[in-house]
Design an enzyme around this catalytic site. Structure first.
Site, PDB file in Angstrom:
ATOM      1  N   MET A 169      10.191  -8.888  -3.221  1.00 40.96           N
ATOM      2  CA  MET A 169      11.169  -9.619  -2.408  1.00 40.96           C
ATOM      3  C   MET A 169      10.456 -10.483  -1.374  1.00 40.96           C
ATOM      4  O   MET A 169      11.084 -10.961  -0.415  1.00 40.96           O
ATOM      5  CB  MET A 169      12.140  -8.650  -1.741  1.00 40.96           C
ATOM      6  CG  MET A 169      12.944  -7.862  -2.786  1.00 40.96           C
ATOM      7  SD  MET A 169      14.541  -7.315  -2.194  1.00 40.96           S
ATOM      8  CE  MET A 169      14.070  -6.268  -0.852  1.00 40.96           C
TER       9      MET A 169
ATOM     10  N   GLY B 223      -0.029  -4.504   0.354  1.00 45.01           N
ATOM     11  CA  GLY B 223       0.518  -3.634  -0.691  1.00 45.01           C
ATOM     12  C   GLY B 223       0.855  -4.450  -1.937  1.00 45.01           C
ATOM     13  O   GLY B 223       0.488  -4.093  -3.062  1.00 45.01           O
ATOM     14  N   HIS B 224       1.534  -5.572  -1.733  1.00 44.29           N
ATOM     15  CA  HIS B 224       1.847  -6.463  -2.857  1.00 44.29           C
ATOM     16  C   HIS B 224       0.544  -6.981  -3.498  1.00 44.29           C
ATOM     17  O   HIS B 224       0.439  -7.072  -4.721  1.00 44.29           O
ATOM     18  CB  HIS B 224       2.675  -7.660  -2.382  1.00 44.29           C
ATOM     19  CG  HIS B 224       4.011  -7.310  -1.799  1.00 44.29           C
ATOM     20  ND1 HIS B 224       4.330  -7.555  -0.483  1.00 44.29           N
ATOM     21  CD2 HIS B 224       5.116  -6.729  -2.344  1.00 44.29           C
ATOM     22  CE1 HIS B 224       5.587  -7.161  -0.247  1.00 44.29           C
ATOM     23  NE2 HIS B 224       6.076  -6.652  -1.360  1.00 44.29           N
TER      24      HIS B 224
ATOM     25  N   GLY C  75       5.032  -0.095  -6.934  1.00 40.86           N
ATOM     26  CA  GLY C  75       4.360   0.761  -5.962  1.00 40.86           C
ATOM     27  C   GLY C  75       4.952   2.159  -5.923  1.00 40.86           C
ATOM     28  O   GLY C  75       6.168   2.343  -6.021  1.00 40.86           O
TER      29      GLY C  75
ATOM     30  N   LYS D   6       5.040   3.697  -3.342  1.00 36.15           N
ATOM     31  CA  LYS D   6       5.726   3.681  -2.039  1.00 36.15           C
ATOM     32  C   LYS D   6       7.243   3.845  -2.225  1.00 36.15           C
ATOM     33  O   LYS D   6       7.914   4.494  -1.458  1.00 36.15           O
ATOM     34  CB  LYS D   6       5.400   2.355  -1.350  1.00 36.15           C
ATOM     35  CG  LYS D   6       6.311   1.917  -0.231  1.00 36.15           C
ATOM     36  CD  LYS D   6       5.890   2.535   1.054  1.00 36.15           C
ATOM     37  CE  LYS D   6       6.641   2.087   2.281  1.00 36.15           C
ATOM     38  NZ  LYS D   6       7.912   1.466   2.143  1.00 36.15           N
TER      39      LYS D   6
ATOM     40  N   GLN E   9      12.588   4.568  -6.868  1.00 39.46           N
ATOM     41  CA  GLN E   9      12.773   3.329  -7.638  1.00 39.46           C
ATOM     42  C   GLN E   9      11.870   3.335  -8.875  1.00 39.46           C
ATOM     43  O   GLN E   9      12.308   3.036  -9.989  1.00 39.46           O
ATOM     44  CB  GLN E   9      12.436   2.146  -6.726  1.00 39.46           C
ATOM     45  CG  GLN E   9      12.224   0.830  -7.449  1.00 39.46           C
ATOM     46  CD  GLN E   9      11.979  -0.306  -6.472  1.00 39.46           C
ATOM     47  OE1 GLN E   9      12.889  -0.754  -5.811  1.00 39.46           O
ATOM     48  NE2 GLN E   9      10.751  -0.800  -6.398  1.00 39.46           N
TER      49      GLN E   9
ATOM     50  N   LEU F 224       2.301   0.058   4.398  1.00 43.57           N
ATOM     51  CA  LEU F 224       2.699  -1.344   4.557  1.00 43.57           C
ATOM     52  C   LEU F 224       4.092  -1.552   3.974  1.00 43.57           C
ATOM     53  O   LEU F 224       4.433  -0.991   2.942  1.00 43.57           O
ATOM     54  CB  LEU F 224       1.701  -2.261   3.868  1.00 43.57           C
ATOM     55  CG  LEU F 224       0.315  -2.286   4.524  1.00 43.57           C
ATOM     56  CD1 LEU F 224      -0.632  -3.146   3.720  1.00 43.57           C
ATOM     57  CD2 LEU F 224       0.408  -2.809   5.939  1.00 43.57           C
TER      58      LEU F 224
ATOM     59  N   SER G 123       7.397  -4.786   4.134  1.00 36.72           N
ATOM     60  CA  SER G 123       7.875  -6.045   4.721  1.00 36.72           C
ATOM     61  C   SER G 123       8.742  -5.752   5.937  1.00 36.72           C
ATOM     62  O   SER G 123       8.817  -6.538   6.874  1.00 36.72           O
ATOM     63  CB  SER G 123       8.677  -6.838   3.692  1.00 36.72           C
ATOM     64  OG  SER G 123       7.894  -7.042   2.533  1.00 36.72           O
ATOM     65  N   ARG G 124       9.395  -4.587   5.933  1.00 39.73           N
ATOM     66  CA  ARG G 124      10.285  -4.232   7.052  1.00 39.73           C
ATOM     67  C   ARG G 124       9.514  -3.836   8.310  1.00 39.73           C
ATOM     68  O   ARG G 124      10.117  -3.747   9.374  1.00 39.73           O
ATOM     69  CB  ARG G 124      11.252  -3.120   6.636  1.00 39.73           C
ATOM     70  CG  ARG G 124      12.309  -3.607   5.650  1.00 39.73           C
ATOM     71  CD  ARG G 124      13.413  -2.570   5.438  1.00 39.73           C
ATOM     72  NE  ARG G 124      14.534  -3.136   4.722  1.00 39.73           N
ATOM     73  CZ  ARG G 124      14.740  -3.033   3.397  1.00 39.73           C
ATOM     74  NH1 ARG G 124      13.874  -2.383   2.654  1.00 39.73           N
ATOM     75  NH2 ARG G 124      15.802  -3.589   2.828  1.00 39.73           N
TER      76      ARG G 124
END
Ligand code: AMP
Length: 271
Positions: free
Chosen positions: A27, A33-34, A142, A144, A148, A179, A181-182
């Site tokens: 996203m 991480g990405h 991930g 993480k 999901q 890590l 994005s939030r």
């Protein structure tokens, strides 16, 4: 690097890529991480594709869809530097009256699914759309987002999708913070509070190394460290997300979700 913003551009770019394609759906607001997913995909495939799409259907009412960080130019630069071959940044991937992919009830109604109703239906639907568009040989996710990852593995198996799902380790800051994005939402003092999540997981791992096997004792120790954060859940499950009473080494995941101010964070540790 080819940047495709429409299905037509994507299909033209895709036709020029003959070979194995590794794909990482994201996203955006890319972080290390990405980048670790890209790095792994580069090692294992001829081409790497990455998508950036803030998927509206995985956000519930009152969640952060509108304010989710969007960093188009910085993300393009990061992808270019990381050696992404195909960057897919579509405007919209939905039409009217569409079918959706429903996560199985048992997986969708616990932990993240219980708190974020419908979230995993949105995730599985967009991942299916992206798989059909990109047609990767391997897709990188991930650990993480453990629940999901589990539901995507389950979907790929159930729908006979011919895609290998590669599970990638969680990338952390040196201080342990996973890590995300939030994390951009966190103030300086909230960032210090957020460290409680990883610290509590490291403590759990230390207890297990010292031969603590009772999950109730581990949950209590985690809760102690997380105080005074608002904890959504602390769960200790096996790889199929069944709750465990005793730790089974090599088969256990410890998951936590807690709120730091207005920001909801998740983290986990695979034992
Ligand atoms: P997102 O952009 O948050 O939807 O994440 C896109 C992909 O990156 C998902 O497969 C995530 O699990 C993965 N991811 C997010 N944060 C991390 C991290 N800290 N380490 C490794 N992978 C991550």
């Amino acid at each position: 690097m080819v940047i495709a913003t429409s299905r037509e551009e994507l299909s033209a770019a895709r036709q020029n890529m003959r070979g194995q394609i590794g794909f990482a759906p994201t996203m955006g607001a890319l972080h290390a991480g990405h980048l670790s997913l890209i790095e792994r995909a580069k090692k294992e495939n001829d081409f790497v594709a990455l998508s950036i799409y803030v998927n509206p259907t995985q956000f519930g009412a009152g969640e952060d869809f509108a304010r989710y960080p969007r960093k188009k130019e910085a993300d393009i630069a990061l992808c270019r530097a990381a050696g992404v071959d195909l960057l897919f940044m579509p405007e919209n991937l939905y039409g009217a009256n569409e079918p959706i992919v429903c996560a199985p009830l048992i997986g969708a109604s616990i932990l993240e699914g219980e708190i974020r109703r419908g979230h995993f239906d949105g995730v599985l639907t967009i991942v299916t759309k992206l798989f059909n568009l990109i047609k990767p040989m391997r897709a990188y996710f991930g650990k993480k987002d453990a629940q999901q990852l589990w539901l995507i593995q389950n979907m790929v198996k159930s729908f006979f999708m011919d895609i290998e799902i590669v599970a990638c380790e969680t990338t952390r800051e040196n201080n342990g913070l996973a890590l995300s994005s939030r994390n951009a939402y966190l103030s300086k003092s909230e960032k210090t509070d957020a460290l409680k999540l990883s610290r509590s997981l490291f403590e759990a791992s230390r207890l297990i190394k010292k031969n603590e096997t009772k999950t109730a004792a581990i949950v209590a120790a985690i809760l102690d460290i997380l105080q005074p954060l608002k904890v959504d859940y602390i769960a200790i499950v096996d790889r199929e997300f069944n709750a465990l009473e005793t730790i089974k080494k090599g088969e256990t995941i410890i998951l936590i979700a807690a709120r730091v101010g207005a920001t909801r964070l998740i983290d986990n540790m695979w034992i």
